[in-house]
Design a protein around this motif. Structure first.
Motif, PDB file in Angstrom:
ATOM      1  N   TYR A 279       0.934  -1.146   0.119  1.00  0.00           N
ATOM      2  CA  TYR A 279       0.007   0.025  -0.071  1.00  0.00           C
ATOM      3  C   TYR A 279       0.922   1.167   0.046  1.00  0.00           C
ATOM      4  O   TYR A 279       1.787   1.440   0.839  1.00  0.00           O
ATOM      5  CB  TYR A 279      -0.960   0.124   1.219  1.00  0.00           C
ATOM      6  CG  TYR A 279      -2.083   1.057   1.351  1.00  0.00           C
ATOM      7  CD1 TYR A 279      -3.202   0.743   1.059  1.00  0.00           C
ATOM      8  CD2 TYR A 279      -1.693   2.116   1.937  1.00  0.00           C
ATOM      9  CE1 TYR A 279      -4.277   1.890   1.086  1.00  0.00           C
ATOM     10  CE2 TYR A 279      -2.676   3.256   1.926  1.00  0.00           C
ATOM     11  CZ  TYR A 279      -4.296   2.825   1.698  1.00  0.00           C
ATOM     12  OH  TYR A 279      -4.901   3.826   1.675  1.00  0.00           O
TER      13      TYR A 279
ATOM     14  N   SER B 123      -6.158   7.407   4.096  1.00  0.00           N
ATOM     15  CA  SER B 123      -5.618   6.168   4.237  1.00  0.00           C
ATOM     16  C   SER B 123      -5.549   5.678   5.587  1.00  0.00           C
ATOM     17  O   SER B 123      -5.834   4.220   5.718  1.00  0.00           O
ATOM     18  CB  SER B 123      -4.198   6.273   3.765  1.00  0.00           C
ATOM     19  OG  SER B 123      -3.967   6.563   2.460  1.00  0.00           O
TER      20      SER B 123
ATOM     21  N   LEU C 117      -9.092   4.334   6.205  1.00  0.00           N
ATOM     22  CA  LEU C 117      -9.301   3.191   5.291  1.00  0.00           C
ATOM     23  C   LEU C 117      -8.441   1.994   5.634  1.00  0.00           C
ATOM     24  O   LEU C 117      -9.193   0.741   5.645  1.00  0.00           O
ATOM     25  CB  LEU C 117      -8.826   3.505   3.842  1.00  0.00           C
ATOM     26  CG  LEU C 117      -8.860   2.245   2.922  1.00  0.00           C
ATOM     27  CD1 LEU C 117     -10.135   1.898   2.648  1.00  0.00           C
ATOM     28  CD2 LEU C 117      -8.278   2.928   1.593  1.00  0.00           C
TER      29      LEU C 117
ATOM     30  N   LEU D 246      -9.734  -1.902   5.898  1.00  0.00           N
ATOM     31  CA  LEU D 246      -9.090  -2.910   4.841  1.00  0.00           C
ATOM     32  C   LEU D 246      -8.262  -4.118   5.467  1.00  0.00           C
ATOM     33  O   LEU D 246      -8.120  -4.796   4.918  1.00  0.00           O
ATOM     34  CB  LEU D 246      -8.207  -2.019   3.988  1.00  0.00           C
ATOM     35  CG  LEU D 246      -7.800  -2.619   2.629  1.00  0.00           C
ATOM     36  CD1 LEU D 246      -8.921  -2.969   1.843  1.00  0.00           C
ATOM     37  CD2 LEU D 246      -6.744  -1.480   1.852  1.00  0.00           C
TER      38      LEU D 246
ATOM     39  N   VAL E  96      -1.797  -1.059  -3.925  1.00  0.00           N
ATOM     40  CA  VAL E  96      -2.575  -0.170  -4.124  1.00  0.00           C
ATOM     41  C   VAL E  96      -1.883   1.069  -3.931  1.00  0.00           C
ATOM     42  O   VAL E  96      -1.004   1.304  -3.099  1.00  0.00           O
ATOM     43  CB  VAL E  96      -3.525  -0.159  -2.820  1.00  0.00           C
ATOM     44  CG1 VAL E  96      -4.461   1.266  -2.933  1.00  0.00           C
ATOM     45  CG2 VAL E  96      -4.382  -1.370  -2.995  1.00  0.00           C
TER      46      VAL E  96
ATOM     47  N   GLN F  19      -2.322   5.114  -3.747  1.00  0.00           N
ATOM     48  CA  GLN F  19      -3.148   6.506  -3.465  1.00  0.00           C
ATOM     49  C   GLN F  19      -2.548   7.673  -4.216  1.00  0.00           C
ATOM     50  O   GLN F  19      -1.562   8.377  -3.670  1.00  0.00           O
ATOM     51  CB  GLN F  19      -3.391   6.665  -1.963  1.00  0.00           C
ATOM     52  CG  GLN F  19      -4.110   5.599  -1.361  1.00  0.00           C
ATOM     53  CD  GLN F  19      -5.507   5.259  -1.639  1.00  0.00           C
ATOM     54  OE1 GLN F  19      -5.855   6.179  -2.185  1.00  0.00           O
ATOM     55  NE2 GLN F  19      -5.928   4.252  -1.271  1.00  0.00           N
TER      56      GLN F  19
ATOM     57  N   VAL G 290      -5.564   4.663  -7.136  1.00  0.00           N
ATOM     58  CA  VAL G 290      -6.781   5.265  -6.498  1.00  0.00           C
ATOM     59  C   VAL G 290      -6.733   6.920  -7.128  1.00  0.00           C
ATOM     60  O   VAL G 290      -5.763   7.395  -6.771  1.00  0.00           O
ATOM     61  CB  VAL G 290      -6.944   5.329  -5.068  1.00  0.00           C
ATOM     62  CG1 VAL G 290      -8.268   6.050  -4.694  1.00  0.00           C
ATOM     63  CG2 VAL G 290      -7.039   4.135  -4.755  1.00  0.00           C
TER      64      VAL G 290
ATOM     65  N   VAL H  24      -9.520   3.206  -9.668  1.00  0.00           N
ATOM     66  CA  VAL H  24     -10.317   3.516  -8.645  1.00  0.00           C
ATOM     67  C   VAL H  24     -10.762   4.936  -8.702  1.00  0.00           C
ATOM     68  O   VAL H  24      -9.926   5.799  -8.442  1.00  0.00           O
ATOM     69  CB  VAL H  24     -10.315   2.967  -7.204  1.00  0.00           C
ATOM     70  CG1 VAL H  24     -11.182   3.693  -6.220  1.00  0.00           C
ATOM     71  CG2 VAL H  24     -10.242   1.380  -6.916  1.00  0.00           C
TER      72      VAL H  24
ATOM     73  N   VAL I 174     -15.447   3.419  -6.240  1.00  0.00           N
ATOM     74  CA  VAL I 174     -15.471   3.197  -4.813  1.00  0.00           C
ATOM     75  C   VAL I 174     -15.912   4.475  -3.947  1.00  0.00           C
ATOM     76  O   VAL I 174     -14.901   5.401  -4.198  1.00  0.00           O
ATOM     77  CB  VAL I 174     -14.301   2.448  -4.368  1.00  0.00           C
ATOM     78  CG1 VAL I 174     -14.208   2.372  -3.079  1.00  0.00           C
ATOM     79  CG2 VAL I 174     -13.943   1.216  -5.207  1.00  0.00           C
TER      80      VAL I 174
ATOM     81  N   TYR J 158     -12.632  -1.930  -2.164  1.00  0.00           N
ATOM     82  CA  TYR J 158     -11.440  -2.002  -2.484  1.00  0.00           C
ATOM     83  C   TYR J 158     -10.818  -3.643  -2.969  1.00  0.00           C
ATOM     84  O   TYR J 158     -10.262  -3.536  -3.729  1.00  0.00           O
ATOM     85  CB  TYR J 158     -10.547  -1.504  -1.257  1.00  0.00           C
ATOM     86  CG  TYR J 158     -10.405  -0.021  -1.619  1.00  0.00           C
ATOM     87  CD1 TYR J 158      -8.999   0.357  -2.270  1.00  0.00           C
ATOM     88  CD2 TYR J 158     -11.110   1.141  -1.308  1.00  0.00           C
ATOM     89  CE1 TYR J 158      -8.566   1.674  -2.325  1.00  0.00           C
ATOM     90  CE2 TYR J 158     -10.781   2.472  -1.380  1.00  0.00           C
ATOM     91  CZ  TYR J 158      -9.496   2.551  -1.978  1.00  0.00           C
ATOM     92  OH  TYR J 158      -9.272   4.087  -2.074  1.00  0.00           O
TER      93      TYR J 158
END
Length: 812
Positions: free
Chosen positions: A407, A422, A425, A429, A475, A477, A499, A574, A598, A798
């Protein structure tokens, strides 16, 4: 019950400060007022303060220790061997991380454990207190152990709220027990004429006129600079007639620095700094001051406030953390970060003796609400609740194996909306995956120390980790700011789920083009790649510098999004809104199968009328005030000047209307200037950047929200708007891009504003005149958030995107 009390509070390095006093008073009161229990007091050989003389008939035990390798780290084992068969163990000083000590771990075979929680100041202000990796690691190790305890006993309701949020515990795990001071010692004394011994004390300190008193400290949180700035803002007549006296412990360098600061304040003796003073002299200063000022930016409780109130002083405190609950209606509050606001309140006290006298009388009543008897009673009740059936079990057994993902995101303490996003999330997650966090160089995320559930790595180690662990997914961001260079560089090499927080990434790319090591033609190449439709002679940003808003605004007007390269390197994409997916689909139909909508996560915040009114009193608003609120940074793209103008047009008809702005000002003070120009400066308040607690509190008292965007936007989703909606606040938004996607029942939409446009004024007036309409819109807003934006649902979506990327990768 058989209650054990670890007495490290009277033996620790804090034994002569507040923690030591707290421990002595609380334990003594427990022993005398709740003598129905059997008490075992545990001291440590070789440390000061291991004496007898405690009231009642407690059993005194003296234990060996292994300092400085870890305070009490082994005490549960020792207690088990002693055979005291405790029903509960209370730790009086669980966190002394700065001295290299650790609280004990909570063992399954040990007694139920409770600890006193004095504050979480380092966690709340990490930039100031956790700026060394060793300190941060030790402090967060202590917090991890606190999370294992069955109860935490907070000394204020504010500290309880901080604990729930920072430690992530269920509400019942932390209770507020309060605190007190010695009301038999701190007493009022306004005898006139001045007794000789009192006169001798004052003149010995150089106090020769009426004075304002502050008992403080030298760390930034105590805000001495703000106090001096506020004193400078006083009218000259008050500075001439009143000295400022500040008492705090200082080393030699600090004393020299603050003496120089005092010298710059003009007349000799106008500002006096004393070093540490004994309690009897401090009491005299409380008793004889014209006002006691406590401009702290954050407190776990604020004992000097309570001491001053017991002495009948008129007090002025910061409107933050625990200070409002200590002061109640018996003093004045002000924004401690605003020197002029502090000065204005101080003028009230110094120019209105009747007000000061009334507040001093109220202070005596308010102070009596805090007693050691009440604190001991709540403590005993909390310990009595630790029956075996209520004990919190810490699960240590094996768990179901989860897939591991990587991540990439900025994370707290980075000040970024995506950092906060984050953190929230990840809490949801982690139920789906084991997560390794990759961050930029130069800092350590708080989660590295605050939670054992996440491994944190310098992003440059990702290739090595990927080879060793073969992540099930990645992932990224990606946002439109300088915090995302490491995300950008990695995602171009290792495809994953990207994302896209902002549809337009012009700010990031322009910033990145100016960084050392970036090719000089980077920006021009990205323009050509993203917008090949533009003619070659219209791709030169050098020609756009003088256009309104500069290069970035010129790119936005030409429709250059700077997202194409990123999207083409993404395994899955996303976005938070259907609007974004539709725009991307139109621009890149070949990528349509990769897009996922999302929603941005959000929470529901519920407040009782009593809670709202208490917050209003703390911030100086009347119950009848109609509060309009704008939340988030002040920038011309959010129409702040136009909002002030619309409010001013309304203000004449609504005498109780107030407008607040909460967020850092990136508009050069234009909104404040407009408020002054239109004669409503006294009804418009600018709070600046606020802590999350203050942010939520101010939203809770907002009757009508305003959250606007000037097109063309960056296609962003507003976290502040979601918080307003989740709090049930009827909010006016611009019907443009992502903001237009909210249901008409949940927001009040207006078109983008034009010159001399009155649509914002009309919308505000309509909602101001119709409280039932505001209520209906607010209810619809909170329902919309609850149905579409809860974090568990967001985490599940996600997971779908991550699994889609994984299956696509396997198929390829």
């Amino acid at each position: 019950m058989r209650i054990g009390i670890d007495m490290f509070g009277v033996q620790s390095p804090s034994r002569h400060r507040g923690i030591g006093r707290y421990t002595r008073h609380l334990v003594s009161t427990l022993l005398t007022q709740h003598a129905e229990h059997d008490y075992f007091l545990y001291f440590y050989d070789g440390l000061e303060g291991a004496g007898d003389g405690w009231p009642g008939r407690p059993t005194i035990r003296r234990l060996a220790h292994d300092f400085p390798r870890g305070t009490l780290r082994h005490s549960p084992q020792q207690l088990t061997k002693l055979g005291d068969r405790l029903d509960a163990l209370l730790l009086t000083c669980a966190v002394e991380s700065f001295e290299g000590y650790l609280p004990p771990g909570s063992l399954p075979e040990g007694p139920p454990t409770a600890a006193i929680l004095y504050d979480l100041i380092p966690a709340m202000m990490p930039d100031e207190y956790l700026n060394q990796p060793g300190l941060a690691k030790a402090y967060h190790a202590a917090l991890r152990r606190l999370r294992q305890y069955d109860r935490l006993l907070a000394i204020s309701e504010a500290t309880r709220r901080d604990g729930l949020r920072q430690l992530g515990l269920a509400a019942g795990r932390i209770v507020s027990i309060g605190t007190a001071v010695d009301g038999g010692f701190f007493v009022p004394d306004r005898r006139q004429p001045l007794p000789e011994d009192v006169s001798r004390v004052l003149t010995g300190l150089g106090i020769v006129r009426p004075f304002v008193f502050c008992l403080s400290g030298t760390d930034e949180r105590k805000n001495l600079r703000g106090l001096l700035a506020a004193y400078d803002c006083l009218p000259e007549r008050l500075r001439r007639s009143h000295q400022l006296v500040v008492t705090c412990r200082m080393n030699e360098a600090e004393a020299a620095h603050w003496s120089a600061e005092a010298g710059r304040r003009g007349g000799e003796g106008q500002v006096l700094f004393t070093d540490f003073l004994p309690d009897d002299i401090v009491r005299t200063l409380y008793q004889r001051c014209a006002a006691f000022v406590f401009p702290s930016l954050y407190e776990g409780f604020g004992l000097p406030l309570l001491e001053a109130m017991h002495c009948g002083a008129a007090v002025l405190a910061g409107d933050n953390s625990s200070q409002p609950e200590v002061v109640g209606d018996a003093g004045l509050l002000a924004d401690a970060g605003n020197a002029q606001a502090l000065a204005d309140r101080l003028v009230q006290l110094l120019e209105n003796p009747d007000l000061a006298r009334t507040l001093g009388e109220r202070a005596l009543v308010q102070a009596r609400k805090f007693s050691w008897q009440a604190t001991a009673r709540r403590t005993a009740a909390a310990l009595e609740s630790l029956a075996p059936s209520t004990r919190h079990e810490v699960h240590r057994g094996p768990t179901a194996r989860k897939q591991r993902i990587a991540y990439f995101s900025p994370l707290p303490p980075k000040r970024s909306g995506i950092s906060d996003y984050s953190q929230r999330l990840l809490a949801a997650l982690k139920e789906h995956y084991t997560i390794d966090l990759f961050h930029d160089v130069g800092y350590t995320p708080h989660l590295a120390h605050a939670s054992h559930e996440f491994a944190c790595h310098d992003y440059r180690l990702f290739p090595r980790c990927q080879r060793a662990l073969n992540y099930a997914g990645i992932v990224y961001q990606m946002g439109n700011s300088e915090h995302h260079s490491f995300v950008y560089e990695t995602l171009l090499k290792h495809p994953g789920v990207v994302v896209l927080h902002d549809f337009v990434l012009s700010d990031f790319h322009y910033w990145y083009s100016l960084q050392p090591g970036t090719p000089p033609d980077f920006f021009e190449r990205e323009i050509a790649y993203d917008a090949p439709r533009l003619a070659a002679d219209d791709r030169s940003p050098a020609k756009w510098i003088d256009e309104p808003g500069g290069v970035v605004a010129a790119c936005n007007r030409r429709g250059i999004t700077f997202n194409r390269r990123i999207l083409e390197h993404a395994a899955q994409i996303v976005v938070h809104e259907t609007w974004g997916a539709e725009r991307l689909g139109a621009l890149y139909p070949e990528l349509a199968s990769r897009f996922h909508v999302v929603p941005h996560g959000a929470s529901i915040y519920q407040y009782t009328d009593e809670q709202r009114q208490a917050v209003r009193r703390r911030y100086g608003f009347a119950a009848s005030d109609l509060v309009l609120g704008c939340f988030g940074i002040l920038h011309e793209s959010k129409y702040p000047v136009e909002t002030v103008a619309a409010f001013a047009a309304l203000a004449a008809d609504f005498a109780a209307a107030r407008l607040i702005f909460v967020g850092r000002d990136f508009g050069g003070g234009a909104a404040q200037a407009k408020a002054a120009e239109l004669g409503v400066a006294d009804r418009v308040r600018f709070f600046g950047h606020a802590s999350m607690d203050a942010f939520l509190e101010l939203i809770s008292i907002t009757d009508l929200g305003v959250n606007l965007r000037r097109p063309p936007t960056h296609g962003e989703t507003s976290g502040a708007l979601l918080t307003l909606l989740g709090s049930g606040v009827a909010t006016i938004v611009t019907d443009v891009d992502t903001f237009g996607g909210y249901p008409d029942s949940a927001v009040c939409k207006i078109p983008p504003l034009e010159a001399a446009d009155r649509s914002l004024e009309q919308a505000i007036r309509r909602l101001a005149e119709q409280p039932e309409l505001r209520r209906q819109i607010g209810l619809a807003a909170s329902r919309h958030i609850g149905e579409n934006h809860p974090w568990p649902r967001i985490a599940a979506l996600y997971a779908e995107a991550i699994e889609r990327a994984r299956s696509t990768s396997r198929a390829a």
